[in-house]
Design an enzyme around this catalytic site. Structure first.
Site, PDB file in Angstrom:
ATOM      1  N   ASP A 128       1.399  -6.378   2.578  1.00 22.57           N
ATOM      2  CA  ASP A 128       1.396  -4.955   2.924  1.00 22.57           C
ATOM      3  C   ASP A 128       2.321  -4.210   1.959  1.00 22.57           C
ATOM      4  O   ASP A 128       3.433  -4.657   1.666  1.00 22.57           O
ATOM      5  CB  ASP A 128       1.870  -4.774   4.373  1.00 22.57           C
ATOM      6  CG  ASP A 128       1.567  -3.387   4.916  1.00 22.57           C
ATOM      7  OD1 ASP A 128       0.789  -3.296   5.873  1.00 22.57           O
ATOM      8  OD2 ASP A 128       2.123  -2.388   4.396  1.00 22.57           O
ATOM      9  N   ILE A 129       1.845  -3.060   1.488  1.00 16.10           N
ATOM     10  CA  ILE A 129       2.602  -2.285   0.495  1.00 16.10           C
ATOM     11  C   ILE A 129       3.861  -1.648   1.116  1.00 16.10           C
ATOM     12  O   ILE A 129       4.822  -1.371   0.397  1.00 16.10           O
ATOM     13  CB  ILE A 129       1.680  -1.217  -0.159  1.00 16.10           C
ATOM     14  CG1 ILE A 129       2.179  -0.813  -1.527  1.00 16.10           C
ATOM     15  CG2 ILE A 129       1.472  -0.015   0.721  1.00 16.10           C
ATOM     16  CD1 ILE A 129       1.963  -1.813  -2.598  1.00 16.10           C
ATOM     17  N   ASN A 167      -4.228  -3.070  14.956  1.00 24.80           N
ATOM     18  CA  ASN A 167      -4.355  -1.753  15.568  1.00 24.80           C
ATOM     19  C   ASN A 167      -5.831  -1.371  15.533  1.00 24.80           C
ATOM     20  O   ASN A 167      -6.462  -1.450  14.480  1.00 24.80           O
ATOM     21  CB  ASN A 167      -3.515  -0.734  14.794  1.00 24.80           C
ATOM     22  CG  ASN A 167      -2.046  -1.106  14.757  1.00 24.80           C
ATOM     23  OD1 ASN A 167      -1.493  -1.573  15.748  1.00 24.80           O
ATOM     24  ND2 ASN A 167      -1.400  -0.922  13.617  1.00 24.80           N
ATOM     25  N   GLN A 207      -4.580   2.763  14.531  1.00 26.64           N
ATOM     26  CA  GLN A 207      -5.208   2.299  13.289  1.00 26.64           C
ATOM     27  C   GLN A 207      -5.230   3.435  12.273  1.00 26.64           C
ATOM     28  O   GLN A 207      -5.751   4.519  12.552  1.00 26.64           O
ATOM     29  CB  GLN A 207      -6.639   1.814  13.564  1.00 26.64           C
ATOM     30  CG  GLN A 207      -7.321   1.259  12.317  1.00 26.64           C
ATOM     31  CD  GLN A 207      -8.711   0.692  12.615  1.00 26.64           C
ATOM     32  OE1 GLN A 207      -9.230   0.821  13.737  1.00 26.64           O
ATOM     33  NE2 GLN A 207      -9.326   0.073  11.613  1.00 26.64           N
ATOM     34  N   HIS A 248      -8.267  -4.817   9.901  1.00 26.52           N
ATOM     35  CA  HIS A 248      -7.251  -5.639   9.235  1.00 26.52           C
ATOM     36  C   HIS A 248      -6.290  -6.199  10.270  1.00 26.52           C
ATOM     37  O   HIS A 248      -5.844  -5.494  11.173  1.00 26.52           O
ATOM     38  CB  HIS A 248      -6.498  -4.855   8.157  1.00 26.52           C
ATOM     39  CG  HIS A 248      -5.953  -3.538   8.616  1.00 26.52           C
ATOM     40  ND1 HIS A 248      -6.742  -2.430   8.799  1.00 26.52           N
ATOM     41  CD2 HIS A 248      -4.691  -3.166   8.937  1.00 26.52           C
ATOM     42  CE1 HIS A 248      -5.992  -1.426   9.215  1.00 26.52           C
ATOM     43  NE2 HIS A 248      -4.744  -1.847   9.312  1.00 26.52           N
ATOM     44  N   HIS A 277      -2.696  -7.725  11.035  1.00 27.58           N
ATOM     45  CA  HIS A 277      -1.324  -7.790  10.513  1.00 27.58           C
ATOM     46  C   HIS A 277      -0.716  -9.145  10.873  1.00 27.58           C
ATOM     47  O   HIS A 277      -0.806  -9.583  12.029  1.00 27.58           O
ATOM     48  CB  HIS A 277      -0.450  -6.719  11.152  1.00 27.58           C
ATOM     49  CG  HIS A 277      -0.805  -5.304  10.772  1.00 27.58           C
ATOM     50  ND1 HIS A 277      -0.168  -4.623   9.772  1.00 27.58           N
ATOM     51  CD2 HIS A 277      -1.731  -4.448  11.273  1.00 27.58           C
ATOM     52  CE1 HIS A 277      -0.669  -3.401   9.673  1.00 27.58           C
ATOM     53  NE2 HIS A 277      -1.632  -3.261  10.581  1.00 27.58           N
TER      54      HIS A 277
HETATM   55  P1  5GP Z   1      -2.761   0.297  10.221  1.00 33.35           P
HETATM   56  O1  5GP Z   1      -1.834   1.320  10.791  1.00 33.35           O
HETATM   57  O2  5GP Z   1      -4.099   0.894   9.806  1.00 33.35           O
HETATM   58  O3  5GP Z   1      -2.945  -0.884  11.123  1.00 33.35           O
HETATM   59  O4  5GP Z   1      -2.039  -0.271   8.951  1.00 33.35           O
HETATM   60  C1  5GP Z   1      -2.426  -0.025   7.637  1.00 33.35           C
HETATM   61  C2  5GP Z   1      -1.496  -0.808   6.767  1.00 33.35           C
HETATM   62  O5  5GP Z   1      -2.018  -0.824   5.444  1.00 33.35           O
HETATM   63  C3  5GP Z   1      -0.099  -0.192   6.668  1.00 33.35           C
HETATM   64  O6  5GP Z   1       0.853  -1.167   7.094  1.00 33.35           O
HETATM   65  C4  5GP Z   1       0.046   0.167   5.195  1.00 33.35           C
HETATM   66  O7  5GP Z   1       1.342  -0.056   4.706  1.00 33.35           O
HETATM   67  C5  5GP Z   1      -0.980  -0.725   4.519  1.00 33.35           C
HETATM   68  N1  5GP Z   1      -1.548  -0.175   3.301  1.00 33.35           N
HETATM   69  C6  5GP Z   1      -2.117   1.054   3.191  1.00 33.35           C
HETATM   70  N2  5GP Z   1      -2.579   1.234   1.924  1.00 33.35           N
HETATM   71  C7  5GP Z   1      -2.293   0.086   1.255  1.00 33.35           C
HETATM   72  C8  5GP Z   1      -2.527  -0.339  -0.097  1.00 33.35           C
HETATM   73  O8  5GP Z   1      -3.077   0.374  -0.931  1.00 33.35           O
HETATM   74  N3  5GP Z   1      -2.119  -1.592  -0.421  1.00 33.35           N
HETATM   75  C9  5GP Z   1      -1.495  -2.409   0.474  1.00 33.35           C
HETATM   76  N4  5GP Z   1      -1.138  -3.620   0.038  1.00 33.35           N
HETATM   77  N5  5GP Z   1      -1.270  -2.045   1.747  1.00 33.35           N
HETATM   78  C10 5GP Z   1      -1.647  -0.802   2.124  1.00 33.35           C
END
Ligand code: 5GP
Ligand code: ZN
Length: 134
Positions: free
Chosen positions: A30-31, A86, A93, A99, A101
């Site tokens: 995760d970034i 999420n 989400q 995805h 985590h």
């Molecule tokens: P969500 O809230 O949708 O479950 O989490 C999305 C996750 O994707 C976040 O933790 C965010 O840091 C990660 N993320 C979003 N864009 C990128 C990206 O371009 N590269 C990477 N490696 N992670 C990303």
């Protein structure tokens, strides 16, 4: 899907730090990590949520999550994990491509567990909710 950031990662249009990869799944760091080694596991096909994922690939998902966690276990040796996702706006989400985590955890890291996400059970008691499933 064209404008999906995770599809762009699968297509290598956006770089990633890969943790694990097989035919159907890509796992990458995760970034914006919430813990050291915070990893995201995605199906390579676009599916917004688990309900949109075809059965064949859904079957591959858990074994791939396991292999990803084993890789993290080997490299980082955390004390534990939180693993989950999420789902939908109400579930928090952000990226509309399913995805999972994987959050490696360490004793005394200051985090909480799944129960920390929400504590708002509503007015119905468990017996009444159970009747809805009969
Ligand atoms: P969500 O809230 O949708 O479950 O989490 C999305 C996750 O994707 C976040 O933790 C965010 O840091 C990660 N993320 C979003 N864009 C990128 C990206 O371009 N590269 C990477 N490696 N992670 C990303
Ligand atoms: Zn996508």
């Amino acid at each position: 899907m064209k404008d999906c950031i995770f599809c762009k990662i699968v297509a290598k249009e956006i770089p990633n730090y890969t943790v694990y990869e097989d035919n159907h799944v890509l796992a990458f760091l995760d970034i914006h990590p919430r813990t050291k080694g915070h990893t995201i596991v995605i199906p390579k096909v676009h599916a917004e949520t688990i309900f949109d994922l075809n059965e064949e690939i859904a079957k591959d998902l858990l074994p791939s999550v396991k292999k990803t966690a084993e890789r993290i276990e080997h490299v980082l040796q955390p004390d534990g994990y939180n693993i989950g996702w999420n789902h939908g706006d109400a579930g928090g989400q952000d990226v509309p491509h399913l995805h999972i985590h994987i959050l490696p955890r360490w004793e005394g890291d200051g985090g909480t567990n799944m129960h920390g996400i929400i504590h708002n059970p509503g007015a119905m008691n468990v017996d009444d909710v159970a009747k809805l499933f009969v």
